[in-house]
Design a protein around this motif. Structure first.
Motif, PDB file in Angstrom:
ATOM      1  N   GLY A  65       0.837  -1.199   0.000  1.00 13.83           N
ATOM      2  CA  GLY A  65       0.000   0.000   0.000  1.00 13.83           C
ATOM      3  C   GLY A  65       0.869   1.245   0.000  1.00 13.83           C
ATOM      4  O   GLY A  65       1.738   1.404  -0.861  1.00 13.83           O
ATOM      5  N   ASN A  66       0.670   2.113   0.987  1.00 13.18           N
ATOM      6  CA  ASN A  66       1.463   3.337   1.093  1.00 13.18           C
ATOM      7  C   ASN A  66       2.666   3.165   2.018  1.00 13.18           C
ATOM      8  O   ASN A  66       3.382   4.128   2.274  1.00 13.18           O
ATOM      9  CB  ASN A  66       0.583   4.490   1.604  1.00 13.18           C
ATOM     10  CG  ASN A  66      -0.505   4.852   0.609  1.00 13.18           C
ATOM     11  OD1 ASN A  66      -0.289   4.780  -0.603  1.00 13.18           O
ATOM     12  ND2 ASN A  66      -1.671   5.245   1.119  1.00 13.18           N
ATOM     13  N   LYS A  67       2.851   1.967   2.519  1.00 10.81           N
ATOM     14  CA  LYS A  67       3.929   1.739   3.471  1.00 10.81           C
ATOM     15  C   LYS A  67       5.052   0.901   2.854  1.00 10.81           C
ATOM     16  O   LYS A  67       4.821   0.114   1.941  1.00 10.81           O
ATOM     17  CB  LYS A  67       3.393   1.018   4.715  1.00 10.81           C
ATOM     18  CG  LYS A  67       2.434   1.852   5.546  1.00 10.81           C
ATOM     19  CD  LYS A  67       2.026   1.097   6.803  1.00 10.81           C
ATOM     20  CE  LYS A  67       1.118   1.943   7.683  1.00 10.81           C
ATOM     21  NZ  LYS A  67       0.727   1.233   8.928  1.00 10.81           N
ATOM     22  N   ARG A  68       6.236   1.099   3.400  1.00  5.15           N
ATOM     23  CA  ARG A  68       7.387   0.273   3.022  1.00  5.15           C
ATOM     24  C   ARG A  68       7.664  -0.675   4.176  1.00  5.15           C
ATOM     25  O   ARG A  68       7.906  -0.249   5.310  1.00  5.15           O
ATOM     26  CB  ARG A  68       8.594   1.143   2.709  1.00  5.15           C
ATOM     27  CG  ARG A  68       8.331   2.118   1.554  1.00  5.15           C
ATOM     28  CD  ARG A  68       9.562   2.939   1.244  1.00  5.15           C
ATOM     29  NE  ARG A  68      10.599   2.125   0.617  1.00  5.15           N
ATOM     30  CZ  ARG A  68      11.835   2.571   0.385  1.00  5.15           C
ATOM     31  NH1 ARG A  68      12.167   3.802   0.762  1.00  5.15           N
ATOM     32  NH2 ARG A  68      12.718   1.793  -0.197  1.00  5.15           N
ATOM     33  N   ILE A  69       7.611  -1.956   3.856  1.00  9.56           N
ATOM     34  CA  ILE A  69       7.713  -2.991   4.885  1.00  9.56           C
ATOM     35  C   ILE A  69       9.105  -3.627   4.853  1.00  9.56           C
ATOM     36  O   ILE A  69       9.638  -3.951   3.788  1.00  9.56           O
ATOM     37  CB  ILE A  69       6.646  -4.080   4.663  1.00  9.56           C
ATOM     38  CG1 ILE A  69       5.253  -3.462   4.603  1.00  9.56           C
ATOM     39  CG2 ILE A  69       6.728  -5.143   5.752  1.00  9.56           C
ATOM     40  CD1 ILE A  69       4.830  -2.743   5.864  1.00  9.56           C
ATOM     41  N   VAL A  70       9.673  -3.809   6.037  1.00  6.22           N
ATOM     42  CA  VAL A  70      10.961  -4.482   6.182  1.00  6.22           C
ATOM     43  C   VAL A  70      10.704  -5.946   6.510  1.00  6.22           C
ATOM     44  O   VAL A  70      10.002  -6.264   7.474  1.00  6.22           O
ATOM     45  CB  VAL A  70      11.809  -3.837   7.294  1.00  6.22           C
ATOM     46  CG1 VAL A  70      13.141  -4.583   7.442  1.00  6.22           C
ATOM     47  CG2 VAL A  70      12.042  -2.367   7.009  1.00  6.22           C
ATOM     48  N   VAL A  71      11.280  -6.824   5.688  1.00  8.70           N
ATOM     49  CA  VAL A  71      11.127  -8.267   5.897  1.00  8.70           C
ATOM     50  C   VAL A  71      12.516  -8.851   6.184  1.00  8.70           C
ATOM     51  O   VAL A  71      13.429  -8.724   5.357  1.00  8.70           O
ATOM     52  CB  VAL A  71      10.512  -8.951   4.662  1.00  8.70           C
ATOM     53  CG1 VAL A  71      10.362 -10.453   4.916  1.00  8.70           C
ATOM     54  CG2 VAL A  71       9.176  -8.323   4.310  1.00  8.70           C
ATOM     55  N   ALA A  72      12.666  -9.454   7.349  1.00  8.33           N
ATOM     56  CA  ALA A  72      13.953 -10.070   7.700  1.00  8.33           C
ATOM     57  C   ALA A  72      14.164 -11.337   6.880  1.00  8.33           C
ATOM     58  O   ALA A  72      13.263 -12.177   6.785  1.00  8.33           O
ATOM     59  CB  ALA A  72      13.995 -10.380   9.183  1.00  8.33           C
TER      60      ALA A  72
END
Length: 248
Positions: A65-72
């Motif tokens: 969406g409008n967010k940037r997600i950090v995935v380990a």
């Protein structure tokens, strides 16, 4: 925890990178702002460090969406990274050691196996430098007929002439297979024959600070020794043999 942090630090994951990486692992998958908060950092500071972690393959940053997600990512990527760097170092180590040896005044030795390797060594002689380049050569014609072969040698001669490289060459009459490649200014070649009691059974070229050695088919190798002292000694030995050799 300190021991764990210390070991990761030795892998280049320290300070801000360490705090963010641990936060990303603990959260598993979360917005950048949450990871930054977990690490005790402001969001703007976290951006650059997370980008570095992404370059190392330790985290992935994806849009949701409008967010940037950090995935380990799986920590096993650390092992993969180490193996990749080890392989890269193995690939560049010969050249690195060559640079190191030259800086320390040590000789550089390159060894090439087989017919293709002999051609590589032979063609390196055409890299000779200088305004009036002249190769010093000792040719064992009998061996050259077998490897790399007279056809390849003719091509080598044509390339030498095209580059304007003279050849002062000594041969043994007993090793000659035919009356070819005589002294000839148009071929940029001055030939002398060694005394009858001197048998030249291996081909050698001396140029710049290098000595190129070409074996018989039995041993089947080419070798280039890059050494100021060795090349100087071989040059002196060549001149001594040249002085006792004859044009006819």
């Amino acid at each position: 925890m300190y021991d764990f942090q210390s070991k990761l630090s030795k892998l280049g994951i320290s300070g801000t990178l360490y705090r963010l990486y641990v936060a990303a692992i603990e959260l598993g998958e979360a917005p950048i702002s949450d990871v930054a908060t977990r690490a005790g950092l402001v969001r703007t500071t976290a951006y650059d460090a997370l980008s570095r972690l992404e370059e190392e393959g330790l985290v992935a940053i994806v849009k949701s969406g409008n967010k940037r997600i950090v995935v380990a990512e799986d920590p096993s990527v650390l092992l993969e990274r180490i193996e990749a760097r080890k392989q890269m170092l193995n690939d560049v180590m010969p050249e690195l050691r060559s640079l190191y040896n030259r800086a320390k005044g040590k000789p550089r030795i390159r060894y090439y196996e087989g017919r293709d390797g002999i051609l590589i060594a032979l063609k390196d002689t055409l890299t000779i430098k200088g305004a009036n380049p002249t190769l010093m050569g000792i040719l064992s014609m009998d061996e050259l007929r077998d490897v790399p072969g007279l056809e390849e040698m003719e091509q080598f001669i044509a390339s030498r002439i095209e580059k304007g490289i003279w050849l002062r060459v000594i041969r043994s009459r007993t090793k000659d297979v035919a009356s070819i490649w005589p002294s000839d200014p148009s071929d940029l070649r001055h030939l002398r024959f060694a005394p009858e009691n001197v048998l030249l059974s291996m081909t050698t070229f001396i140029y710049d600070d290098k000595v190129c050695l070409i074996s018989s088919m039995r041993e089947n190798y080419g070798m280039i020794i890059e050494s100021v002292e060795f090349a100087a000694m071989q040059r002196q030995l060549f001149e001594a043999l040249w002085a006792t050799s004859s044009d006819m």
